[in-house]
Design a protein around this motif. Structure first.
Motif, PDB file in Angstrom:
ATOM      1  N   PRO A  76      23.428  52.158 -24.301  1.00 46.49           N
ATOM      2  CA  PRO A  76      22.772  51.739 -23.064  1.00 46.49           C
ATOM      3  C   PRO A  76      21.346  52.293 -23.012  1.00 46.49           C
ATOM      4  O   PRO A  76      21.115  53.449 -23.352  1.00 46.49           O
ATOM      5  CB  PRO A  76      23.644  52.350 -21.961  1.00 46.49           C
ATOM      6  CG  PRO A  76      24.378  53.466 -22.616  1.00 46.49           C
ATOM      7  CD  PRO A  76      24.494  53.130 -24.068  1.00 46.49           C
ATOM      8  N   ILE A  77      20.403  51.447 -22.611  1.00 41.52           N
ATOM      9  CA  ILE A  77      19.018  51.866 -22.440  1.00 41.52           C
ATOM     10  C   ILE A  77      18.782  51.951 -20.938  1.00 41.52           C
ATOM     11  O   ILE A  77      18.921  50.962 -20.219  1.00 41.52           O
ATOM     12  CB  ILE A  77      18.042  50.866 -23.107  1.00 41.52           C
ATOM     13  CG1 ILE A  77      18.412  50.648 -24.572  1.00 41.52           C
ATOM     14  CG2 ILE A  77      16.605  51.349 -22.958  1.00 41.52           C
ATOM     15  CD1 ILE A  77      18.484  51.894 -25.434  1.00 41.52           C
ATOM     16  N   LYS A  78      18.455  53.138 -20.499  1.00 38.97           N
ATOM     17  CA  LYS A  78      18.337  53.399 -19.061  1.00 38.97           C
ATOM     18  C   LYS A  78      16.877  53.423 -18.632  1.00 38.97           C
ATOM     19  O   LYS A  78      15.985  53.730 -19.429  1.00 38.97           O
ATOM     20  CB  LYS A  78      19.009  54.721 -18.733  1.00 38.97           C
ATOM     21  CG  LYS A  78      20.454  54.752 -19.230  1.00 38.97           C
ATOM     22  CD  LYS A  78      21.352  55.496 -18.307  1.00 38.97           C
ATOM     23  CE  LYS A  78      22.761  55.521 -18.859  1.00 38.97           C
ATOM     24  NZ  LYS A  78      23.642  54.650 -18.180  1.00 38.97           N
ATOM     25  N   ALA A  79      16.641  53.117 -17.364  1.00 40.01           N
ATOM     26  CA  ALA A  79      15.289  53.128 -16.809  1.00 40.01           C
ATOM     27  C   ALA A  79      14.767  54.562 -16.780  1.00 40.01           C
ATOM     28  O   ALA A  79      15.428  55.449 -16.240  1.00 40.01           O
ATOM     29  CB  ALA A  79      15.296  52.549 -15.399  1.00 40.01           C
ATOM     30  N   PRO A  80      13.593  54.799 -17.357  1.00 42.60           N
ATOM     31  CA  PRO A  80      13.032  56.146 -17.335  1.00 42.60           C
ATOM     32  C   PRO A  80      12.496  56.542 -15.958  1.00 42.60           C
ATOM     33  O   PRO A  80      12.319  57.720 -15.669  1.00 42.60           O
ATOM     34  CB  PRO A  80      11.897  56.082 -18.363  1.00 42.60           C
ATOM     35  CG  PRO A  80      11.516  54.646 -18.415  1.00 42.60           C
ATOM     36  CD  PRO A  80      12.775  53.875 -18.116  1.00 42.60           C
ATOM     37  N   ARG A  81      12.243  55.532 -15.114  1.00 44.81           N
ATOM     38  CA  ARG A  81      11.743  55.784 -13.758  1.00 44.81           C
ATOM     39  C   ARG A  81      12.102  54.608 -12.875  1.00 44.81           C
ATOM     40  O   ARG A  81      12.464  53.542 -13.374  1.00 44.81           O
ATOM     41  CB  ARG A  81      10.236  55.999 -13.778  1.00 44.81           C
ATOM     42  CG  ARG A  81       9.468  54.764 -14.193  1.00 44.81           C
ATOM     43  CD  ARG A  81       7.979  55.061 -14.342  1.00 44.81           C
ATOM     44  NE  ARG A  81       7.234  53.830 -14.471  1.00 44.81           N
ATOM     45  CZ  ARG A  81       6.228  53.491 -13.691  1.00 44.81           C
ATOM     46  NH1 ARG A  81       5.846  54.285 -12.712  1.00 44.81           N
ATOM     47  NH2 ARG A  81       5.597  52.361 -13.870  1.00 44.81           N
ATOM     48  N   GLY A  82      11.999  54.814 -11.600  1.00 42.68           N
ATOM     49  CA  GLY A  82      12.275  53.740 -10.659  1.00 42.68           C
ATOM     50  C   GLY A  82      11.054  52.864 -10.460  1.00 42.68           C
ATOM     51  O   GLY A  82       9.935  53.246 -10.795  1.00 42.68           O
ATOM     52  N   GLY A  83      11.270  51.665  -9.924  1.00 42.37           N
ATOM     53  CA  GLY A  83      10.176  50.744  -9.646  1.00 42.37           C
ATOM     54  C   GLY A  83      10.660  49.317  -9.678  1.00 42.37           C
ATOM     55  O   GLY A  83      11.860  49.048  -9.630  1.00 42.37           O
ATOM     56  N   THR A  84       9.702  48.390  -9.790  1.00 35.24           N
ATOM     57  CA  THR A  84      10.009  46.966  -9.843  1.00 35.24           C
ATOM     58  C   THR A  84       9.895  46.496 -11.284  1.00 35.24           C
ATOM     59  O   THR A  84       8.897  46.769 -11.951  1.00 35.24           O
ATOM     60  CB  THR A  84       9.025  46.165  -8.970  1.00 35.24           C
ATOM     61  OG1 THR A  84       9.099  46.658  -7.633  1.00 35.24           O
ATOM     62  CG2 THR A  84       9.367  44.683  -8.978  1.00 35.24           C
ATOM     63  N   LEU A  85      10.910  45.784 -11.760  1.00 40.28           N
ATOM     64  CA  LEU A  85      10.872  45.225 -13.105  1.00 40.28           C
ATOM     65  C   LEU A  85       9.923  44.034 -13.070  1.00 40.28           C
ATOM     66  O   LEU A  85      10.175  43.049 -12.392  1.00 40.28           O
ATOM     67  CB  LEU A  85      12.270  44.787 -13.554  1.00 40.28           C
ATOM     68  CG  LEU A  85      12.355  44.280 -14.985  1.00 40.28           C
ATOM     69  CD1 LEU A  85      12.121  45.419 -15.973  1.00 40.28           C
ATOM     70  CD2 LEU A  85      13.699  43.645 -15.243  1.00 40.28           C
ATOM     71  N   THR A  86       8.788  44.147 -13.790  1.00 38.02           N
ATOM     72  CA  THR A  86       7.779  43.089 -13.767  1.00 38.02           C
ATOM     73  C   THR A  86       7.804  42.206 -15.002  1.00 38.02           C
ATOM     74  O   THR A  86       7.229  41.128 -14.991  1.00 38.02           O
ATOM     75  CB  THR A  86       6.365  43.681 -13.616  1.00 38.02           C
ATOM     76  OG1 THR A  86       6.107  44.569 -14.700  1.00 38.02           O
ATOM     77  CG2 THR A  86       6.223  44.402 -12.284  1.00 38.02           C
ATOM     78  N   GLU A  87       8.456  42.684 -16.078  1.00 37.11           N
ATOM     79  CA  GLU A  87       8.474  41.883 -17.291  1.00 37.11           C
ATOM     80  C   GLU A  87       9.659  42.241 -18.166  1.00 37.11           C
ATOM     81  O   GLU A  87      10.021  43.404 -18.298  1.00 37.11           O
ATOM     82  CB  GLU A  87       7.193  42.112 -18.088  1.00 37.11           C
ATOM     83  CG  GLU A  87       7.090  41.267 -19.332  1.00 37.11           C
ATOM     84  CD  GLU A  87       5.764  41.444 -20.049  1.00 37.11           C
ATOM     85  OE1 GLU A  87       5.666  40.921 -21.165  1.00 37.11           O
ATOM     86  OE2 GLU A  87       4.861  42.082 -19.510  1.00 37.11           O
ATOM     87  N   VAL A  88      10.254  41.215 -18.766  1.00 34.13           N
ATOM     88  CA  VAL A  88      11.252  41.384 -19.817  1.00 34.13           C
ATOM     89  C   VAL A  88      10.598  40.799 -21.058  1.00 34.13           C
ATOM     90  O   VAL A  88      10.350  39.599 -21.119  1.00 34.13           O
ATOM     91  CB  VAL A  88      12.580  40.665 -19.478  1.00 34.13           C
ATOM     92  CG1 VAL A  88      13.560  40.787 -20.633  1.00 34.13           C
ATOM     93  CG2 VAL A  88      13.183  41.223 -18.205  1.00 34.13           C
ATOM     94  N   ALA A  89      10.275  41.648 -22.029  1.00 35.76           N
ATOM     95  CA  ALA A  89       9.479  41.238 -23.188  1.00 35.76           C
ATOM     96  C   ALA A  89      10.315  40.756 -24.372  1.00 35.76           C
ATOM     97  O   ALA A  89       9.762  40.435 -25.421  1.00 35.76           O
ATOM     98  CB  ALA A  89       8.580  42.393 -23.611  1.00 35.76           C
ATOM     99  N   ILE A  90      11.631  40.720 -24.223  1.00 36.44           N
ATOM    100  CA  ILE A  90      12.507  40.312 -25.318  1.00 36.44           C
ATOM    101  C   ILE A  90      13.497  39.270 -24.827  1.00 36.44           C
ATOM    102  O   ILE A  90      13.698  39.113 -23.626  1.00 36.44           O
ATOM    103  CB  ILE A  90      13.284  41.525 -25.887  1.00 36.44           C
ATOM    104  CG1 ILE A  90      14.077  42.199 -24.772  1.00 36.44           C
ATOM    105  CG2 ILE A  90      12.348  42.493 -26.590  1.00 36.44           C
ATOM    106  CD1 ILE A  90      15.137  43.143 -25.252  1.00 36.44           C
TER     107      ILE A  90
END
Length: 147
Positions: A117-131
């Motif tokens: 699992p790859i976890k979010a390093p910080r909180g915020g709004t997901l603005t892009e999925v590059a894959i």
């Protein structure tokens, strides 16, 4: 060029990893030694390139990848296959526009038959999925951007 003993077993393991992940190139560095295994056309055998490692040389991300210097970039910690959902056809872990919390699972990367699992390093709004889902990824490649 510095010479060193070639570890045939390591090269075979790297070539097997290329086949399993569908990647075309993998590099292994240890100290001043660097082994890069690449494959061309499916019918071609894997080629092995040996070169001394440059001090503190970063491993290049895939061509066309966004710069990992973006402050909200979530980069791949490993080589493998990225999955955006917990199961094929399932609902993605996150979507562009979602609010994410630090520690929330964003995606999984399969490496050597292990789901990581790859976890979010910080909180915020997901603005892009590059894959894309089920896409092979390289170490250091930008996966997502959180702002």
């Amino acid at each position: 060029m510095a010479s060193f003993d070639i570890d045939g077993d390591l090269i075979r393991k790297l070539a097997d990893l290329l086949r399993e992940t569908g990647l075309n190139e993998i590099e292994f560095a240890e100290g001043e030694k660097r082994i890069r295994v690449t494959r061309g056309a499916p019918a071609a055998a894997a080629a092995v390139h040996l070169a001394p490692a440059a001090p503190a040389a970063p491993i290049a991300a895939a061509a066309g990848a966004k710069p990992a210097q973006h402050p909200g970039a979530v980069t791949s910690p490993m080589v493998g296959t990225a999955y955006l959902a917990p199961e094929p056809g399932g609902t993605p872990f996150v979507r562009v526009g979602d609010q994410v919390k630090a520690g929330q699972t964003l995606l999984i990367i399969e490496a050597m038959k292990v789901m990581n699992p790859i976890k979010a390093p910080r909180g915020g709004t997901l603005t892009e999925v590059a894959i894309a889902d089920a896409q092979p990824v390289e170490f250091g490649e930008v996966l997502m951007v959180i702002e």
